[in-house]
Structure formats: structure tokens, C-alpha cells
Design a protein around this motif. Structure first.
Motif, PDB file in Angstrom:
ATOM      1  N   PHE A 261      22.957 -32.159   7.088  1.00 57.86           N
ATOM      2  CA  PHE A 261      22.566 -33.568   7.070  1.00 57.86           C
ATOM      3  C   PHE A 261      22.068 -33.996   5.685  1.00 57.86           C
ATOM      4  CE2 PHE A 261      19.484 -37.030   7.760  1.00 57.86           C
ATOM      5  CZ  PHE A 261      20.317 -37.949   8.367  1.00 57.86           C
ATOM      6  N   CYS A 262      21.246 -33.157   5.079  1.00 55.97           N
ATOM      7  CA  CYS A 262      20.623 -33.533   3.798  1.00 55.97           C
ATOM      8  C   CYS A 262      21.557 -33.348   2.599  1.00 55.97           C
ATOM      9  CB  CYS A 262      19.344 -32.718   3.581  1.00 55.97           C
ATOM     10  SG  CYS A 262      18.065 -33.047   4.803  1.00 55.97           S
ATOM     11  N   GLN A 263      22.508 -32.409   2.724  1.00 55.72           N
ATOM     12  CA  GLN A 263      23.450 -32.168   1.635  1.00 55.72           C
ATOM     13  C   GLN A 263      24.880 -32.259   2.184  1.00 55.72           C
ATOM     14  OE1 GLN A 263      22.380 -28.366  -0.033  1.00 55.72           O
ATOM     15  NE2 GLN A 263      20.255 -28.982  -0.388  1.00 55.72           N
ATOM     16  N   PRO A 264      25.306 -33.439   2.576  1.00 53.53           N
ATOM     17  CA  PRO A 264      26.616 -33.592   3.232  1.00 53.53           C
ATOM     18  C   PRO A 264      27.771 -33.172   2.342  1.00 53.53           C
ATOM     19  CG  PRO A 264      25.729 -35.728   2.600  1.00 53.53           C
ATOM     20  CD  PRO A 264      24.630 -34.738   2.379  1.00 53.53           C
ATOM     21  N   LYS A 265      28.796 -32.589   2.964  1.00 56.63           N
ATOM     22  CA  LYS A 265      29.987 -32.149   2.242  1.00 56.63           C
ATOM     23  C   LYS A 265      31.254 -32.837   2.751  1.00 56.63           C
ATOM     24  CE  LYS A 265      28.217 -29.116  -0.618  1.00 56.63           C
ATOM     25  NZ  LYS A 265      26.787 -29.459  -0.418  1.00 56.63           N
ATOM     26  N   PHE A 266      31.261 -33.227   4.019  1.00 60.06           N
ATOM     27  CA  PHE A 266      32.439 -33.923   4.549  1.00 60.06           C
ATOM     28  C   PHE A 266      32.602 -35.280   3.873  1.00 60.06           C
ATOM     29  CE2 PHE A 266      32.501 -31.390   8.639  1.00 60.06           C
ATOM     30  CZ  PHE A 266      33.793 -30.931   8.466  1.00 60.06           C
ATOM     31  N   VAL A 267      33.843 -35.614   3.568  1.00 59.51           N
ATOM     32  CA  VAL A 267      34.171 -36.935   3.019  1.00 59.51           C
ATOM     33  C   VAL A 267      34.948 -37.688   4.096  1.00 59.51           C
ATOM     34  CG1 VAL A 267      35.476 -38.181   1.265  1.00 59.51           C
ATOM     35  CG2 VAL A 267      34.270 -36.061   0.669  1.00 59.51           C
ATOM     36  N   LEU A 268      34.507 -38.889   4.414  1.00 54.71           N
ATOM     37  CA  LEU A 268      35.146 -39.668   5.475  1.00 54.71           C
ATOM     38  C   LEU A 268      36.270 -40.530   4.918  1.00 54.71           C
ATOM     39  CD1 LEU A 268      34.924 -40.397   8.540  1.00 54.71           C
ATOM     40  CD2 LEU A 268      33.677 -42.439   7.802  1.00 54.71           C
ATOM     41  N   ASP A 269      37.427 -40.415   5.551  1.00 50.92           N
ATOM     42  CA  ASP A 269      38.559 -41.284   5.220  1.00 50.92           C
ATOM     43  C   ASP A 269      38.320 -42.620   5.937  1.00 50.92           C
ATOM     44  OD1 ASP A 269      40.963 -42.611   4.923  1.00 50.92           O
ATOM     45  OD2 ASP A 269      42.198 -40.831   5.237  1.00 50.92           O
TER      46      ASP A 269
ATOM     47  N   HIS B 222      31.706 -41.849  -0.009  1.00 52.49           N
ATOM     48  CA  HIS B 222      32.240 -41.630   1.335  1.00 52.49           C
ATOM     49  C   HIS B 222      31.761 -40.339   1.987  1.00 52.49           C
ATOM     50  CE1 HIS B 222      35.884 -44.478   0.465  1.00 52.49           C
ATOM     51  NE2 HIS B 222      34.713 -45.039   0.216  1.00 52.49           N
ATOM     52  N   PHE B 223      30.710 -39.720   1.461  1.00 53.30           N
ATOM     53  CA  PHE B 223      30.159 -38.547   2.128  1.00 53.30           C
ATOM     54  C   PHE B 223      29.557 -38.976   3.467  1.00 53.30           C
ATOM     55  CE2 PHE B 223      29.889 -36.619  -2.197  1.00 53.30           C
ATOM     56  CZ  PHE B 223      30.621 -35.481  -1.907  1.00 53.30           C
TER      57      PHE B 223
ATOM     58  N   ALA C 274      39.920 -37.638  10.069  1.00 55.20           N
ATOM     59  CA  ALA C 274      39.324 -38.494   9.046  1.00 55.20           C
ATOM     60  C   ALA C 274      38.217 -37.769   8.287  1.00 55.20           C
ATOM     61  CB  ALA C 274      38.760 -39.770   9.676  1.00 55.20           C
ATOM     62  N   LEU C 275      37.824 -36.589   8.773  1.00 48.81           N
ATOM     63  CA  LEU C 275      36.820 -35.776   8.088  1.00 48.81           C
ATOM     64  C   LEU C 275      37.535 -34.882   7.077  1.00 48.81           C
ATOM     65  CD1 LEU C 275      34.619 -34.781  11.163  1.00 48.81           C
ATOM     66  CD2 LEU C 275      34.117 -36.525   9.438  1.00 48.81           C
ATOM     67  N   LYS C 276      37.387 -35.200   5.820  1.00 51.42           N
ATOM     68  CA  LYS C 276      38.103 -34.506   4.748  1.00 51.42           C
ATOM     69  C   LYS C 276      37.162 -33.611   3.943  1.00 51.42           C
ATOM     70  CE  LYS C 276      41.957 -36.903   5.445  1.00 51.42           C
ATOM     71  NZ  LYS C 276      43.224 -36.286   5.860  1.00 51.42           N
ATOM     72  N   ALA C 277      37.774 -32.681   3.225  1.00 48.33           N
ATOM     73  CA  ALA C 277      37.022 -31.840   2.301  1.00 48.33           C
ATOM     74  C   ALA C 277      36.978 -32.515   0.932  1.00 48.33           C
ATOM     75  CB  ALA C 277      37.674 -30.471   2.182  1.00 48.33           C
TER      76      ALA C 277
ATOM     77  N   HIS D 231      37.893 -28.112  -2.315  1.00 47.51           N
ATOM     78  CA  HIS D 231      37.397 -27.488  -1.088  1.00 47.51           C
ATOM     79  C   HIS D 231      38.433 -27.658   0.023  1.00 47.51           C
ATOM     80  CE1 HIS D 231      33.660 -27.879  -3.329  1.00 47.51           C
ATOM     81  NE2 HIS D 231      33.103 -27.034  -2.488  1.00 47.51           N
ATOM     82  N   LYS D 232      38.279 -26.887   1.092  1.00 51.74           N
ATOM     83  CA  LYS D 232      39.145 -26.992   2.261  1.00 51.74           C
ATOM     84  C   LYS D 232      38.292 -27.062   3.525  1.00 51.74           C
ATOM     85  CE  LYS D 232      43.235 -24.494   0.532  1.00 51.74           C
ATOM     86  NZ  LYS D 232      44.138 -23.337   0.781  1.00 51.74           N
ATOM     87  N   VAL D 233      38.847 -27.680   4.552  1.00 51.87           N
ATOM     88  CA  VAL D 233      38.216 -27.665   5.870  1.00 51.87           C
ATOM     89  C   VAL D 233      38.812 -26.492   6.644  1.00 51.87           C
ATOM     90  CG1 VAL D 233      37.893 -28.883   8.051  1.00 51.87           C
ATOM     91  CG2 VAL D 233      37.877 -30.163   5.899  1.00 51.87           C
TER      92      VAL D 233
END
Length: 223
Positions: A6-14, A126-127, A162-165, A169-171
Motif C-alpha cells: 500500500f505504501c510503496q505501490p508497484k502496480f501501474v493501472l491502465d 498511474h500507480f 489493467a494491472l500492469k508492471a 518489471h513483469k507481473v
């Protein structure tokens, strides 16, 4: 690890994919409501919808719906997953437009999810922060937070994809098959079930076959 998500988000939203998906959902929902010939208010109202159905000569089954205050409480079978509703719908295809309209009027969870994803994501980079409650479920699994649950996004859904790396990075997606069933069987010494799991037996099919009295294959294309 939970706090870092939550505090250090990594997912990027499309965000554009979410907006497009929301528009598609809204269009399909509006179409089914319009084709029903009824207003969304009537379709969403339990009492009003029951009266409409009765006017077509169809009686809606009443099923138990116990609450803590009223263990004998009942309700009309109008939930899309209620077996009585499913059977009633199959018996009366002549008013399919009403059934489809009712489900559309009551099903807006994914629309709400789209709005939440957009509101929770950073508009510039977009994180999107993943908020989970540690050991929030009785089984000590995480539960959802922030009115969202990232753990039950439908396979192949636009919400999931829609949840991108971020760049470089990769998901990576991993799952544990029947993990609670396997652990419960082992923990409680039910080694017959452990052996069935080991042999690839589908315990859902086994139980359903015992309940219904005929062979059940939940993955069969034709039921």
C-alpha cells in the motif's frame, strides 16, 4: 509486505482500459434494462418486480433467509445464484427480458470497481496501491480493504489485465490449488481426502455427486 503493497505501490493501472471497460459494461447494462420495458427502479425493487412477474402468471418461490434477529426470515428467490431463481428462469423463457433486466439492474459491482480503481490510482504516474487487511478472514487469509479486493478479480477480466508492471518489471501470477481444502484435510487427519487430492480427484465433483445422486462434472461444457 502487506504495508509495503500500500505504501510503496508497484502496480501501474491502465486507466484507459478501465475507462473503456466501464463504458462497455454501462452500455450492456443499459441495453438490458431498456429491453426489459421497465425502469431501473422497478427492476431493482424486490416487491415491485415480484408483482410484475406475477402479472405474467409466474409465482416467485419463497426461500429461507435467516438473520440473527429473525432466524425464520424468508425472501423471494430473486438472486441470480439462487437455484430456485435459476430453475424459474429456465421454466419461463417467455419473460427472459425481465430476468435479464433484473440481473442487470442489480449487478453493478464491476462498474463500482472501475470507479474505485480509477479513484485509487495516481493520476500522473498511474500507480495504484493495493490495500489488504492482514489475516482479515477467519482462515487468516488477507481480506479486501479500501472497498476493493485485488484477490478475486476474474480470470481474463479487464480489471485484472489493467494491472500492469512498471518499466523493466513483469507481473508474475501464481496460485495454490485447493489450498484451504488440502490443509484442512491434512490438519484434521482426513487422509482419505489427502490421498484423493494426491491422485487428482476433484472433491467438488465427489461431494456434488453424493448430494445430487448422479455423476457431476463441474468443468464439463455441457451440463
Amino acid at each position: 509486505m502487506t504495508i509495503k503493497m500500500f505504501c510503496q505501490p508497484k502496480f501501474v493501472l491502465d486507466r484507459e482500459r478501465i475507462k473503456k471497460y466501464k463504458k462497455t459494461l454501462q452500455t450492456e447494462r443499459n441495453k438490458k434494462i431498456l429491453e426489459s420495458g421497465l425502469s431501473e427502479t422497478v427492476l431493482a425493487s424486490q416487491n415491485k418486480f415480484v408483482e410484475i412477474v406475477r402479472s405474467h402468471g409466474v409465482e416467485v418461490p419463497i426461500i429461507p433467509s435467516p438473520t440473527a434477529k429473525n432466524p425464520k426470515n424468508t425472501k423471494p428467490a430473486l438472486g441470480k445464484a439462487d437455484i430456485e431463481f435459476i430453475e424459474m428462469r429456465a421454466r419461463h423463457p417467455e419473460i427472459e427480458h425481465l430476468w435479464a433486466g433484473r440481473i442487470a439492474a442489480k449487478s453493478n459491482n464491476n462498474l463500482k470497481r472501475c470507479d474505485r480503481f480509477l479513484s485509487h490510482s495516481n493520476r500522473e504516474k498511474h500507480f495504484i496501491a493495493v490495500f489488504l487487511k492482514y489475516a482479515g478472514a477467519l482462515t487468516k487469509r488477507w481480506s479486501g480493504g479500501n472497498s476493493s479486493n485485488f484477490q478475486n478479480l476474474g480470470r481474463g477480466s479487464d480489471l485484472r489485465y489493467a494491472l500492469k508492471a512498471p518499466p523493466k518489471h513483469k507481473v508474475v501470477v501464481r496460485d495454490l490449488a485447493n489450498i484451504e481444502g488440502r490443509v484442512n484435510a491434512w490438519f484434521n487427519g482426513q487422509f482419505d481426502k489427502c490421498e484423493q487430492f494426491a491422485n487428482g480427484v476433484d472433491l467438488y465433483n465427489e461431494l456434488a455427486s453424493d448430494i445430487f445422486g448422479y455423476p457431476v462434472d463441474r468443468k464439463a461444457k455441457v451440463q
